[in-house]
Write an enzyme that holds these catalytic residues in place. Structure first.
Site, short mmCIF file in Angstrom:
data_model
loop_
_atom_site.label_atom_id
_atom_site.label_comp_id
_atom_site.label_asym_id
_atom_site.label_seq_id
_atom_site.Cartn_x
_atom_site.Cartn_y
_atom_site.Cartn_z
N ASP A 180 -1.38 -5.61 3.10
CA ASP A 180 -1.27 -3.92 2.70
C ASP A 180 -0.18 -4.80 1.70
OD1 ASP A 180 -2.49 -2.65 4.05
OD2 ASP A 180 -2.02 -1.23 4.78
N THR A 211 -4.26 3.97 1.96
CA THR A 211 -5.57 4.33 1.88
C THR A 211 -5.26 6.31 3.25
OG1 THR A 211 -4.74 3.10 4.33
CG2 THR A 211 -6.79 2.35 2.76
N THR A 212 -4.17 5.94 3.87
CA THR A 212 -4.31 7.19 4.43
C THR A 212 -3.58 8.26 3.89
OG1 THR A 212 -2.72 6.39 6.16
CG2 THR A 212 -2.65 8.55 6.65
N ASP A 270 -2.36 2.14 9.70
CA ASP A 270 -3.36 1.63 8.98
C ASP A 270 -4.41 2.34 8.55
OD1 ASP A 270 -3.70 0.12 6.06
OD2 ASP A 270 -5.64 -0.85 7.25
#
Length: 562
Positions: free
Chosen positions: A399, A100-101, A67
């Site tokens: 998520d 997020t990545t 994550d």
């Protein structure tokens, strides 16, 4: 006169001695390099075949995760410019929960593409203007092509949410159990109250080591770990049908006097009267609770051994020191309200549920409230082997829960797997031809940066990234809007909308706007001034002189004569 030299200019010292000041293009390039280092660290975690990172902190605690927000948080980054990427990853995690990545990777790709212009002397302001223009074009395009799902067909809408949850989990450790957990996540989100904007804090997640992942449960109600109890608790009943439930914020315990309390008494009987008064107070509270007819009593504050035994003698179950979050979810599920006094408790202050039971899960005992009439909350009990593994499953489910929540609220989706990024790249390239001057080059650079996402997904899946990118460009040039990366076949390309690789369009809009903002922010910094003390732990202000001597007076040395 002509032979005299110019008068010497006085040296003006503005900054403290030892302050490090770096400015100009080299400083800007240094900031970009720091951001690229973080982007490269996260790159291998992107997509369904992304790798995990094992991060060990200074206390020796290990975390295994892919994550993006968790990784940048655990890395403990100290470079001031690179912390910008940490902030956008956290903002993406808080706002949408997924992507997020992607947001860090896209910001890094944008900076990498515009670095050449910085080296050639193009003003950062012009580059930032071009990046903002490209981001505006991308956001406009996403709104044009997004697919709006009809919420009136319940079955179809639920199917959409399952696809969104499944796509979010495809890059996580639990990807092999996607159908099981997708069903769990969608049921959990749909059980929440729309009036509270689907508040995900009302979904409790409890981790119990041991067992298999398929042993995980979704409880339409509340479950929490058995609290600390005294001996009498074992004599209390452990299950009820349709019980009345009372939630308190009251301490039911005999307390020792405060340190500075002082009571002056003349006779022993007076002391006995004080003790009797204390017991009378607690017995009055217990009698008032029994009078309400409650069979389950929960309190945020301690319930002592006297009260525990008293309740056991009357077949009442009690639990003290219940966590605030758990107590709040119990009230949301069973109804009633938390009472801060035992007097004037009315029937409407009590809640109820179909069944209450204390059950063993693994090595722990849990209290279950099921069949709740007002259930706008639920609890997920996670099982699994190692603690690190269960923690990663919890992050993955968080998520997915956020993604499903956003899809429920908006109902607008796009295809994942790099399809949207390829379409944006093709669209911005085409629009860039209508723009004159340097801005055209900046727009083309941003279009190239958007291709970094599908390229990295293909690379992480072990595909020939160059070959896949050429096929994708060809398909998008033919007008195949949702052509994206297929990690499951040798072809490497498919229509991801038909393959049900879906995600809320809000994920993409946040990724693009967040990456563009971070890029512009880093381009706008041309000087870093670092105070030497900022790198040291601050011990606080120095004590005034003579403090130590004054403190030692009277400690075994005798006071000086006056």
């Amino acid at each position: 006169m002509a032979g005299r030299g110019l008068p010497m200019q006085p040296t003006v010292v503005v900054l403290r001695e030892g302050t490090d000041s770096s400015q100009g293009t080299p400083q800007l390039l240094s900031n970009i390099s720091a951001c690229l280092a973080i982007s490269d660290t996260l790159a291998t975690t992107l997509g369904p075949r992304g790798m995990d990172k094992l991060i060990v902190n200074d206390r020796g605690e290990a975390s295994i995760t892919n994550d993006g927000a968790t990784i940048v948080k655990l890395l403990d980054i100290i470079h001031p410019a690179a912390k910008t990427l940490v902030d956008i990853a956290r903002a993406q995690d808080a706002e949408v929960g997924d992507g997020t990545t992607s947001v860090v990777l896209l910001a890094g790709a944008m900076l990498k593409e515009v670095r050449g212009f910085i080296e050639e002397g193009v003003a950062p302001g012009i580059i930032a203007k071009g990046v903002r223009k490209a981001a505006d074009m991308a956001l406009k395009r996403i709104k044009e092509v997004q697919v709006v799902i009809d919420k009136s067909d319940t079955e179809k809408f639920r199917s959409l949410l399952l696809k969104c949850a499944s796509t979010s989990m495809s890059s996580k450790l639990i990807h092999s159990h996607k159908p099981f957990f997708s069903e769990m996540v969608v049921s959990a989100v749909l059980s929440l109250d729309p009036k509270l904007s689907y508040d995900t804090s009302l979904i409790g997640v409890k981790k119990v080591p041991g067992g298999a992942m398929e042993d995980s449960l979704l409880i339409k109600g509340v479950a929490f770990k058995k609290t600390f109890t005294y001996a009498g608790a074992e004599q209390q009943p452990k299950s009820f049908k349709n019980p009345k439930i009372l939630c308190l914020n009251v301490e039911l315990e005999l307390k020792a006097e405060k340190d500075n309390a002082e009571i002056r008494i003349e006779e022993v009987q007076e002391y006995q009267a004080i003790v009797d008064a204390e017991w009378e107070i607690i017995y009055r509270k217990l009698a008032a609770i029994e009078k309400t007819g409650a069979q389950v009593v929960l309190s945020k504050l301690p319930i002592g051994d006297l009260a525990t035994q008293w309740f056991a003698d009357r077949n009442i179950f009690c639990a003290g020191r219940v966590a605030q979050g758990d107590l709040r979810r119990v009230v949301e599920a069973v109804g009633g309200s938390v009472q801060s006094t035992t007097s004037d408790i009315l029937p409407e202050h009590l809640g109820t549920c179909a069944s209450f039971e204390e059950r063993q899960i693994g090595n722990e005992r849990y209290n279950f409230f099921e069949g709740c009439p007002k259930a706008k909350t639920c609890t997920i009990v996670l099982r699994g082997g190692a603690d690190q593994f269960i923690e990663e499953v919890e992050r993955s489910l968080n998520d997915a829960i956020q993604v499903v929540r956003r899809a429920v609220k908006s109902g607008e989706i796009v295809a994942g797997g790099g399809a949207m990024e390829m379409d944006l790249s093709a669209y911005i390239r085409k629009e860039a031809l209508k723009v004159a001057g340097k801005q055209q080059l900046i727009l083309t650079a941003v279009a190239r940066a958007l291709e970094a996402i599908p390229r990295q997904i293909a690379s992480n899946a072990g595909l020939d990234a160059t070959d896949v990118m050429n096929k994708l460009r060809q398909r998008h040039a033919r007008g195949e809007l949702w052509a994206g990366v297929d990690v499951d076949s040798d072809e490497g390309v498919r229509d991801n909308l038909e393959a049900f690789v879906w995600e809320p369009s809000l994920v993409k809009t946040n990724v693009v706007s967040g990456a563009a903002e971070a890029c512009c922010l880093i381009l706008s910094v041309d000087e870093t001034i670092r105070n030497p003390q900022s790198e040291q732990s601050n011990p606080g202000p120095a004590a005034p002189p003579g403090t130590a001597q004054r403190a030692l007076r009277g400690r075994g040395r005798g006071m000086p004569r006056r």
